[in-house]
Design an enzyme around this catalytic site. Structure first.
Site, PDB file in Angstrom:
ATOM      1  N   SER A  31       0.836  -1.286  -0.096  1.00 12.35           N
ATOM      2  CA  SER A  31       0.004  -0.069  -0.045  1.00 12.35           C
ATOM      3  C   SER A  31       0.835   1.417   0.070  1.00 12.35           C
ATOM      4  CB  SER A  31      -0.713   0.113   1.262  1.00 12.35           C
ATOM      5  OG  SER A  31      -1.947  -0.685   0.902  1.00 12.35           O
ATOM      6  N   LYS A  79       0.685   3.486  -2.903  1.00 11.54           N
ATOM      7  CA  LYS A  79      -0.619   4.296  -3.341  1.00 11.54           C
ATOM      8  C   LYS A  79      -0.093   5.873  -3.206  1.00 11.54           C
ATOM      9  CE  LYS A  79      -4.275   1.520  -1.286  1.00 11.54           C
ATOM     10  NZ  LYS A  79      -3.985   0.285  -0.932  1.00 11.54           N
ATOM     11  N   TYR A 116      -2.388  -2.236 -10.945  1.00 13.38           N
ATOM     12  CA  TYR A 116      -2.280  -2.229  -9.684  1.00 13.38           C
ATOM     13  C   TYR A 116      -1.803  -3.126  -8.638  1.00 13.38           C
ATOM     14  CZ  TYR A 116      -4.630  -2.030  -4.943  1.00 13.38           C
ATOM     15  OH  TYR A 116      -4.894  -1.949  -3.581  1.00 13.38           O
ATOM     16  N   TYR A 145      -4.220   2.903   7.698  1.00 14.21           N
ATOM     17  CA  TYR A 145      -5.369   2.306   7.854  1.00 14.21           C
ATOM     18  C   TYR A 145      -6.494   2.769   8.717  1.00 14.21           C
ATOM     19  CZ  TYR A 145      -2.542  -1.012   5.049  1.00 14.21           C
ATOM     20  OH  TYR A 145      -1.522  -1.461   4.152  1.00 14.21           O
ATOM     21  N   VAL A 188       1.072  -3.844   3.935  1.00 15.64           N
ATOM     22  CA  VAL A 188       1.201  -5.219   4.690  1.00 15.64           C
ATOM     23  C   VAL A 188       2.210  -5.941   4.620  1.00 15.64           C
ATOM     24  CG1 VAL A 188      -1.399  -5.116   4.716  1.00 15.64           C
ATOM     25  CG2 VAL A 188      -0.224  -6.094   2.981  1.00 15.64           C
TER      26      VAL A 188
END
Lengths: 308, 308, 308, 308
Positions: A62, A65, A186, A238, A256
Site C-alpha cells: 500500500s 499508493k 494495480y 489504515y 502489509v
C-alpha cells in the site's frame, strides 16, 4: 548522535515483534522473517543513518499508493483526479465495499483500495508498468526497484475482494478502463520490491518539498507534495490513522509487506521495515520506532521544537 | 502588516457569503445577520488584530467540543476517556447514528455529536454548568462568556436526533449517566455566547502549548493540547475535514453558529465569525479567510516557512 | 382426535425447552418459569382444546403489534397509515436503527419496533390506554386482560433503545406526537397480560375473517384482516420469519414474553405459551408445537389438504 | 367464463403500460415492444386460456431463479444449499452489495442476485448449460425454450455489478467455483427465451405440487415445491414483495424481461408478459392483471373461497 537514537529505537521496538503476525492473505508474504526490523534515515545533506535489517527486500504494497498518487497528480489536472476520489478519511476498513454501494458515492480517499484502483485506472492509459517502475526509481532515488513476480502472481490469483471493488466501481461508471488490465497494473505496483532505504528516499523527496535534494530538480509540484503529506497524516495508517496522528503525530504510510514510510518535514526521509503486523495491518516495530523517535526527538507535528 | 492581510482576507471572503445559508434547525440561529463576517488574531506577545464584526456575539455550538474535551482530559485519566470514544475520523455526518448501531461500537471521535455527548457525561458528575462556564472563561481568556438562554431552550426542545443518539448510547451501556441531565449540560455548553475574540483566546492557548501567554501558567497538559490540535486537524470541519486539511492545512474547529477557531502553532490564536454556512455546516466566510491567510502567509502545516 | 395431536405436540416440544433462554432485558420477564408450555386451539364452532399450561398469565409484548395495527387500520384511512410505515420485511433485527438513519426512510413494517411505535402514535390521540384495553378484550374475546404494572414500569425505565428509535422518528418528522407519551402507550400495550387462550381468541377472529364467530358481528374489515394475516406470514417471527414461513408455513406472531399466536385460515385460532426463547426471540416450544402440527395436520399454507 | 376474466383483466391493465419503462441496463432488452401484454392460464385438466400477446418470446431473466433453485434442491441435500444462502426477505434491492460486506453474512435468499449466483455455483459442476436447458424444458412443459445469444452476450459484457457480487462471495469463501464460469452459466440461465405459456407451464407444475399434471410423474419433491412457493410469496417481487403479498396475495416471481409467473394453488399455472416495468422492476401490466384476477376471482392466499 542520531545513530544512537536509531539504535535505541530499534532496541525498544524489538520486544513487541512477538505480538504481531505476518500478512497471510497472500501466501508469498507469509514467507517473510517475522523478526526482521530495520530503519533508514536519509537527511537532506546526504547523510544516511541505518539500523537493523536495512538491506532486506520486501514488497511495497500500500505504500505504492502515495507514489502512484504523486504520479497521477503530476500527470493530470488536479480536479480530474478529485472528481473520482475524495480526500476524506473513511472510518471504514481499507478494503471496505459497503460504503461504495450507494448512489453517487466515490471512494473516500486514494489511500484505500477503491481509491487506489481509481488512481491506477488514471495511470494505465498513460504509462506502461515498466515506465512507472522507472518513475518510481527516480522518486525513491533507488535504481534497485524490481517487480517481485511471485508476489504479483500471488496477488493476481487471490485478489477477489479487489476484483469485487473494481467491478463495483466499473458498474457505477467511476472506473472507465478495463477492469482486469487496471487490476493487473494495480497488483504489479503493489508488488514492487524495495528496501527501507528506498522508502527513506521518497520520504526525503517529500520532506524536501518535491525537490531532489542533490540535483536540485523539482520532481513534484508543491501542491502535489502537500496533498500527499496531508493524506498520509489523515489516512495513511489504515483505520488506526486517527490515533496514530494523535499519539505519534508523524505523517506515515504503511503497507502489509511490513514497510512504513515517514519523514520529518524539511529535514529527513524515514524508511522502516518490520513484517510483523498489528491487528490493523501496520508494522508493529515500525510504529514502535516512530513512537520512540517522535517522543525523544519531539517530531509530533504539534511539537514546537523538533530536535532533528 | 498583518492588519493588511486581515483586511484583504475579509474583503476576499465577503462575496462568498451569498452562497451560504443560516443554520435553521434551531429557530434562534436563523435570526443571525447573514452578512456578518469578523476575524480576530491574538498573538503570544499580546497584540490583537481585528477586522470586521468582531464584537458580535454568537453561540459557540460545536466549537465547545474542543474545550469540553480539554476539561475532560484534564479531569480524568487519558485512558478512561478513550475507552468510551475513539480518535478516528468517521467518514460519516457529525450526527450520524447508523455506525453506532452495531455491537461494540463506540463513537468515532469527540468532535461528532455522539462522542461529545459522552464527554458531557464525563463532566456532569464533576462540574455544574456554572463551574464549566467559569472554566471556559479562563480557557478563552474572556470574562464575557454567558449562556444564551433562548438558544439553549430552543436546542433542548428540538434536539430529537441528539436524544436518539444519547438513548442509543445509554442502551449500549456507553453512556451511564442520566440521559436528560447529560443532554441538558450538552445543550447548555453548545449555547454559550462568545465573540471571535473569545475563540482567538482559546486558539492562542492551544498555539502556546497550553500555557497562558501572559501569566505563564500552564492550563492544559502538553498531551492534552496535542490531542486536541490533532483532532482539530483530522476531524474539526465536519465531513469536509479531509479536504480542508489538504487544501488549507490549518487545524480548525467550526460550529453551526458561524464560529470558527484556528491557530498558528507557537504563534497566534485565530477566531472567526460568519453565520452563512456551506453545505457541510462550516462558516463560508471563515473558510475563505483561512484559505486566503493559509496561502498568503504560508500557514499550511506542511508549508516549511510560515510568514506569521 | 385434535386433543391427541395437541398432547403429542406438547410432548414433542418439551425436550427443546432446555435449549432456550428467558428474556432478560426486562428484569420482570426473567421471573417466568422456563418450563411452562401451553397450547390452546379455539374452533369456529366454539370447541376449545387445551394442553399444558394454558392458565398461565404472561405479557403479550410484540404480539400486541397485530392488535394495535388492527385497531389503527379500523380507525384511520388505509393510506394514512401506510404513508408512515411500509409493508416490507426488513432483513434486519426488530429493534434495528441503522436502516432508519437515511433520508426518506420510513419503518419497514408495523411488526418491528419502529413501525409499531408509529402505530402507537396513531392511536394515542384517539384512545386512552383503558379504551384500547377494552378494545383488545373484545378482539381477544377475553375479559381477563389486564395491565401488568410491574412489567410496564420495568419496560418504561429500561426502554432506552426504543427511546432512541422514537426520537429518531421524531427528528425525521415521521412521529409527530409527543415521544414520551407515545412510548408510555407503547410500553403499556406491550405489558398487557394474557393467556394462551386470549391469543387463540384473536387468532380465531382472524381465521374467521374478522367476524365474531359466535355473535356474527364483523369486528374487522376484510382488507384489515388480510393485511394482518399477510404481515404475520412475511414478518411475524422477527428475523426468522422467512425460514419459518418456508418450513412451517403458518402465519404467526411471537412476543418475547413467550407468547405465540397463529391460526388455521377459516378454521381455528391457536394460542401458545412457552417463555424459553430461541436466539431470534421466538418461543422455542411454541415453534416446535407449530412445526409438529403443521407437519401432522398439513397446515402449511401451501399444503393442499389440511386435516383440521 | 375464465376467458372473459382474462380479457377484462387484459383490458384493465393496458392503460397502465404507459407509466412503465423498458429495462435498459442491457441494450438488447430495450428493443422490446413496450405495448405488448399477454396472459396464459393453464389448468390441471389441460385447458389453456390465453389473452393478448402470448406468442411473444422474451428472456426469462430473474424468473429462472425459481427453476434453478428447484433443480439445485432436487440435486443436493436441502441443508447443503441452505448453508450458503438464507431464506429471509432482505429489505434491500435485489442487487445490493452492502449487506454482504460483513463477517459471516451469506446471501439473504435465492431470489436476489447474490443468492442466485450461489445456486448457479451449485449447478455448474453437475450440469452443462445444455443439460439445464433440457431440464427447464421439462419443468416448463415447453420444448421451444432456447438461449437468446444476443441477450446473453449483452449481459456477459455489461454485468459488472454481478461480477462485483460474485467476486465478493468468492473472497468470503461462499462461492468456491470459478467466478467467470459461474457467471457465464448464470447469465445464460437468465437469457433463456420463453413465452407466457412456458411460464404458465412451470406455474402449473408448482400448483400441482410438483407432479406433471398429464403424465402423473413427480418432477419435484413436495418440500422443494413448498420452499419455492413460499419464497415466491415472501421474496418474489423484488423489494415490492411485501406490499404485493398484502395487496394481491398471490405467490409470484418477476423478471426484468417483462415476464411474471404465478399460480393458483392446486388449480392452475399463470404466465404473464408485459415488458413495461414499474420502478421496482416488475411488469406493470402483469401486476395489474394479477391485481384484477386476485380481486375478482378471490385468489389472495387469505381469501377463503377462490372462484377459480
Amino acid at each position: 548522535m542520531l545513530q544512537t537514537y536509531l539504535d535505541k529505537a530499534l532496541a525498544y521496538s524489538k520486544p513487541f515483534v512477538g505480538e504481531g503476525k505476518l500478512a497471510t492473505y497472500i501466501p508469498e508474504l507469509a514467507k517473510a522473517n517475522i523478526n526482521h526490523v530495520g530503519i533508514c534515515v536519509m537527511k537532506a545533506n546526504g547523510e544516511v543513518y541505518e539500523a537493523g535489517d536495512c538491506d532486506q527486500y520486501f514488497t511495497i504494497q500500500s505504500i505504492s499508493k502515495i507514489m502512484t498518487l504523486a504520479i497521477a497528480l503530476q500527470t493530470y489536472n488536479y480536479h480530474e483526479i478529485f472528481e473520482k476520489v475524495k480526500m476524506e478519511p473513511s472510518g471504514n476498513a481499507f478494503n471496505s465495499i459497503a460504503e461504495l454501494d450507494s448512489n453517487g458515492n466515490i471512494p473516500f480517499n486514494p489511500m484505500i483500495n477503491s481509491g487506489a484502483i481509481i488512481i491506477s485506472s488514471f495511470l494505465k492509459p498513460r504509462f506502461t508498468f515498466e515506465e512507472l517502475l522507472e518513475y518510481m526509481k527516480v522518486l525513491c532515488m533507488d535504481d534497485s526497484l524490481t517487480l517481485n513476480q511471485a508476489v504479483f502472481e500471488s496477488e493476481r490469483s487471490t485478489g477477489f475482494r479487489n476484483r469485487s471493488i473494481a467491478y463495483l466501481l466499473k458498474s457505477k461508471g467511476i472506473l472507465t478502463e478495463d477492469v482486469e488490465e487496471t487490476l493487473e497494473l494495480y497488483f504489479k505496483l503493489c508488488s514492487i520490491q524495495v528496501t527501507a532505504k528506498s522508502l527513506a528516499g521518497f520520504g526525503l523527496l517529500l520532506a524536501n518539498n518535491g525537490i531532489h535534494p542533490f540535483s536540485g530538480e523539482r520532481l513534484m509540484d508543491e501542491q502535489v507534495v502537500k496533498t500527499i503529506k496531508t493524506l498520509m497524516l489523515t489516512c495513511g495508517m489504515y483505520d488506526g490513522s486517527g490515533e496514530f496522528a494523535v499519539r505519534i503525530g508523524m505523517p506515515a504510510k504503511s503497507g502489509v509487506g511490513g514497510g512504513l514510510l515517514s519523514f520529518v518535514n524539511g529535514k529527513a526521509g524515514i524508511g522502516l521495515f518490520g513484517p510483523a503486523l498489528d491487528e490493523k495491518g501496520n508494522s508493529i516495530a515500525g510504529v514502535k520506532i516512530l513512537e520512540y523517535l517522535s517522543k525523544e526527538l519531539r517530531l509530533h507535528i504539534f511539537d514546537c521544537d523538533p530536535l532533528i
